[in-house]
Design an enzyme around this catalytic site. Structure first.
Site, PDB file in Angstrom:
ATOM      1  N   CYS A 248       0.865  -1.244   0.082  1.00 37.02           N
ATOM      2  CA  CYS A 248       0.070   0.026   0.080  1.00 37.02           C
ATOM      3  C   CYS A 248       1.137   1.212  -0.024  1.00 37.02           C
ATOM      4  O   CYS A 248       1.171   1.716   1.056  1.00 37.02           O
ATOM      5  CB  CYS A 248      -0.866   0.217   1.119  1.00 37.02           C
ATOM      6  SG  CYS A 248      -1.958   1.295   1.156  1.00 37.02           S
TER       7      CYS A 248
ATOM      8  N   TYR B  99     -28.868   4.486   8.445  1.00 39.21           N
ATOM      9  CA  TYR B  99     -29.635   5.562   8.152  1.00 39.21           C
ATOM     10  C   TYR B  99     -31.106   5.117   7.754  1.00 39.21           C
ATOM     11  O   TYR B  99     -31.729   5.836   7.414  1.00 39.21           O
ATOM     12  CB  TYR B  99     -29.116   6.478   6.954  1.00 39.21           C
ATOM     13  CG  TYR B  99     -27.641   6.810   7.206  1.00 39.21           C
ATOM     14  CD1 TYR B  99     -27.385   7.844   7.907  1.00 39.21           C
ATOM     15  CD2 TYR B  99     -26.729   5.943   6.665  1.00 39.21           C
ATOM     16  CE1 TYR B  99     -26.135   8.378   8.104  1.00 39.21           C
ATOM     17  CE2 TYR B  99     -25.455   6.649   6.942  1.00 39.21           C
ATOM     18  CZ  TYR B  99     -25.097   7.640   7.797  1.00 39.21           C
ATOM     19  OH  TYR B  99     -23.695   7.945   7.742  1.00 39.21           O
ATOM     20  N   ASN B 100     -31.150   3.904   8.018  1.00 39.23           N
ATOM     21  CA  ASN B 100     -32.797   3.064   7.717  1.00 39.23           C
ATOM     22  C   ASN B 100     -32.891   3.220   6.305  1.00 39.23           C
ATOM     23  O   ASN B 100     -34.082   3.415   5.939  1.00 39.23           O
ATOM     24  CB  ASN B 100     -33.604   3.553   8.897  1.00 39.23           C
ATOM     25  CG  ASN B 100     -33.272   3.301  10.259  1.00 39.23           C
ATOM     26  OD1 ASN B 100     -33.183   4.238  11.065  1.00 39.23           O
ATOM     27  ND2 ASN B 100     -33.321   1.807  10.473  1.00 39.23           N
ATOM     28  N   THR B 101     -32.024   3.221   5.572  1.00 36.36           N
ATOM     29  CA  THR B 101     -32.195   3.048   4.164  1.00 36.36           C
ATOM     30  C   THR B 101     -31.432   2.184   3.525  1.00 36.36           C
ATOM     31  O   THR B 101     -30.391   1.570   3.876  1.00 36.36           O
ATOM     32  CB  THR B 101     -31.731   4.615   3.371  1.00 36.36           C
ATOM     33  OG1 THR B 101     -30.325   4.842   3.755  1.00 36.36           O
ATOM     34  CG2 THR B 101     -32.648   5.627   4.095  1.00 36.36           C
TER      35      THR B 101
ATOM     36  N   THR C  39     -31.431  -2.560   8.285  1.00 38.40           N
ATOM     37  CA  THR C  39     -30.478  -3.106   7.859  1.00 38.40           C
ATOM     38  C   THR C  39     -29.574  -3.942   8.910  1.00 38.40           C
ATOM     39  O   THR C  39     -28.389  -4.443   8.561  1.00 38.40           O
ATOM     40  CB  THR C  39     -29.547  -2.127   7.036  1.00 38.40           C
ATOM     41  OG1 THR C  39     -28.970  -1.090   7.977  1.00 38.40           O
ATOM     42  CG2 THR C  39     -30.259  -1.323   6.053  1.00 38.40           C
TER      43      THR C  39
END
Length: 477
Positions: free
Chosen positions: A115, A372-374, A383
Site C-alpha cells: 500500500c 440511516y434506515n435506508t 439493515t
C-alpha cells in the site's frame, strides 16, 4: 525491463499495471477526486457536513490538510470522528512507543499489502517525528527489536490464526532487544489498524494526493491481472478467472427488491423457529468451506513489482491461505464464546495500553450500529441483519465463529459478486479493482458501499486483534 526505455511504457490509472504503448492499449485519464471508484460529485456535501469534517481534520491532524481517506470517510461523519480520534491517540498521544517507532510500524504494516499510499504518508510522518532517514533504506538499517516484529506482522496480516503464545514469548523474553507487553500491545494495535486501513484504501480506490516519485521512470505495479485495460485490449472476460461468476441472475431493477424480500423472509423464519446449536455449527462449517470456492480471480504472479514496499518486509511471497483448506487437517475454529472482544480482548488491551480499548470499542460499535434506515432508494429499512452478515462473513473467513449466529443467512444475503469483493478486499486488498467494486449492489449509493468497506475494515482489524490478544492471554496464564 530488458533494456527498454521507460518512455515506451504507461501505467494504467485504474490498476497501476505497467503496459507497453505499442500494444495500443486505451488508457483512461486518471480519475479526479479522492477516489478512483467514486465520482467526484459524490463529495459535494452540505455546508454543515463540510464544517464538521474541517473541524475534525483541524482537531486530529497536525498537517491541517484533508487527505483522501478522510474525504471518502466523510460520507459518514459520525464514523469519521471515531476513526480520527482513535488513530490520533495511537499516533500522537502518550503511549508506550516512541513516535517515530509508531510511524515505522505503520510503514511495515502497509508494506505487507504494497500500500504505497499509506507508506508514503508515514514516511513523511516518520521523518517529521525525528526518524532516521537511513531506516527508510530497508529493514537491515533498523534496530533489531523492530526487525523482530516481522513475524507477527506477517502472520497478523495474512494468517492470524497461526499466532501462538510462543510468538509472544520470543518478543518479550529478557534481553536488550525485548519488548515490554505494553509496547507489544501498542505495536499490535498499530499493525492491525494499518493492515485493515490498507483494505479500505484499495477497496475504496483511494487516489494518491500526489504523484509517486518514479524509479527509472516507473514506480508502482500491483498484481491485479484484470482491469478495464484488459477490455480495452479486447481480452475476453472468460479468460479472467472470476469474471464469469460476477454477473448475478437478478437484474439491476430487481436486485434491491430481492435482497429486501430475503431479509423479510429470514426474519419471519427466525421468529417462527430457531435453529439448534448443532444445526448452527453445521451451517458455519458449510459456509467456511464454501468460502474456499470464492475465488478472487486469476493473478499474474510473474509481474515484477517496482514498488519500494518490499524493503520494509521479509518473506513478501507469504500471503493469505484459506482457513479451511481441503485435504488438510485444519486448525480448530476460534469460538467467540470462548474469547470475545467484549468479554476478553477489550479489558486486556485497555489494561496494557490505557484507554485504547475504549476508543477501539467505540469505533467497532459505531460502524456496526451505523444506519440511516435506508437501502438505495428505499427508506425505513432495518439493515441490522445485513450489517451482521457482512461483519460475520469476514470473521468466518478467519475461522471465527459466533455460536448465536445462523450462518445460513450469509448465503441468503450476500450475492456471489459481493463475496468475491469481500474476500479480495479483506484478504488480498492489493488485488481489488474497480470492476469488482462496480460488480455488486449496482443500485446502491456509493456512500453505502463505503459503509461496506468500513465494516470490512473494522471486522478485519477485530479479527486480527482477537488472535493476537488471545495469544498474549495464553502467555500470561
Amino acid at each position: 525491463m530488458n533494456g527498454t526505455q521507460s518512455g515506451d511504457y504507461v501505467i494504467c490509472s485504474n490498476c497501476h499495471k505497467v503496459l507497453r504503448k505499442d500494444k495500443k492499449i486505451i488508457i483512461s485519464q486518471p480519475s479526479r477526486g479522492p477516489s478512483a471508484y467514486i465520482p467526484e460529485k459524490e463529495f459535494g456535501q452540505t455546508n454543515d457536513v463540510v464544517t464538521l469534517v474541517n473541524r475534525l481534520v483541524e482537531e486530529y491532524s497536525t498537517s491541517g490538510r484533508l487527505d483522501n481517506i478522510t474525504q471518502v470517510m466523510s460520507l459518514h461523519p459520525q464514523y469519521l470522528e471515531s476513526f480520527l480520534r482513535t488513530q490520533f491517540y495511537m499516533l500522537r498521544m502518550d503511549g508506550p512507543l516512541p513516535y517515530h517507532y509508531r510511524h515505522y510500524i505503520a510503514i511495515m504494516a502497509a508494506a505487507r499489502h504494497q500500500c504505497v499510499y499509506l507508506i508514503n504518508m508515514h514516511v513523511d510522518e516518520f521523518l517529521n517525528t525525528g526518524g532516521s532517514s537511513e531506516w527508510l533504506n530497508g529493514l537491515e538499517y533498523v534496530p533489531q527489536r523492530l526487525k523482530n516484529l516481522n513475524e507477527i506482522n506477517k502472520l497478523l496480516a495474512h494468517r492470524p490464526w497461526l499466532i501462538t503464545k510462543d510468538h509472544i514469548q520470543k518478543l518479550v523474553k529478557t534481553g536488550e532487544n525485548n519488548w515490554s507487553l505494553a509496547e507489544l500491545v501498542h505495536a499490535v494495535v498499530l499493525l492491525a489498524h494499518y493492515h485493515a486501513l490498507a483494505s479500505f484504501v484499495f477497496g475504496s480506490g483511494i487516489n494518491p494526493e500526489r504523484e509517486s516519485e518514479p524509479l527509472n521512470g516507473l514506480h508502482l505495479v500491483t498484481k491485479n491481472k484484470f482491469c478495464i485495460c484488459d477490455l480495452a485490449n479486447d481480452n475476453s472476460i472468460e479468460n479472467i478467472g472470476l469474471m464469469s461468476n460476477i454477473t448475478e441472475s437478478t437484474d439491476n431493477e430487481s436486485e434491491i427488491e430481492v435482497l429486501m424480500e430475503r431479509m423479510k423472509k429470514l426474519q419471519e423464519e427466525r421468529e417462527e423457529e430457531e435453529a439448534s446449536q448443532e444445526e448452527m455449527a453445521t451451517r458455519f462449517e458449510k459456509e467456511k468451506k464454501e468460502s474456499l470456492l470464492v475465488v478472487s480471480g486469476a493473478f499474474d504472479d510473474d509481474v515484477v513489482s517496482m514498488s519500494n514496499a518490499s524493503r520494509y518486509i521479509e518473506d513478501p511471497g507469504f500471503g493469505y491461505k484459506d482457513f479451511a483448506r481441503r485435504g488438510e487437517e485444519h486448525l480448530p475454529t476460534f469460538r467467540a464464546h470462548d474469547y470475545s472482544w467484549e468479554d476478553h480482548g477489550f479489558s486486556l488491551v485497555n489494561r496494557l495500553y490505557s484507554d485504547i480499548g475504549h476508543l477501539l470499542d467505540d469505533k467497532f460499535r459505531m460502524v456496526y450500529n451505523l444506519t440511516y434506515n435506508t437501502m438505495a432508494t428505499h427508506e425505513d429499512v432495518d439493515t441490522t441483519m445485513l450489517r451482521r452478515a457482512l461483519f460475520n462473513y469476514v470473521h468466518c473467513m478467519f475461522g471465527i465463529r459466533y455460536d448465536d449466529y445462523d450462518y445460513g443467512e450469509v448465503n441468503q444475503l450476500l450475492e456471489r459478486s459481493l463475496k468475491v469483493y469481500i474476500k479480495t478486499v479483506t484478504c488480498y486488498p492489493e488485488r481489488a479493482t474497480k470492476r469488482m467494486y462496480d460488480g455488486y449492489w449496482r443500485q446502491f449509493k456509493h456512500s453505502e458501499k463505503v459503509h461496506v468497506n468500513m465494516l470490512l475494515m473494522e471486522a478485519r482489524m477485530q479479527a486480527e486483534l482477537l488472535y493476537a490478544l488471545r495469544a498474549i492471554t495464553r502467555h500470561l496464564t
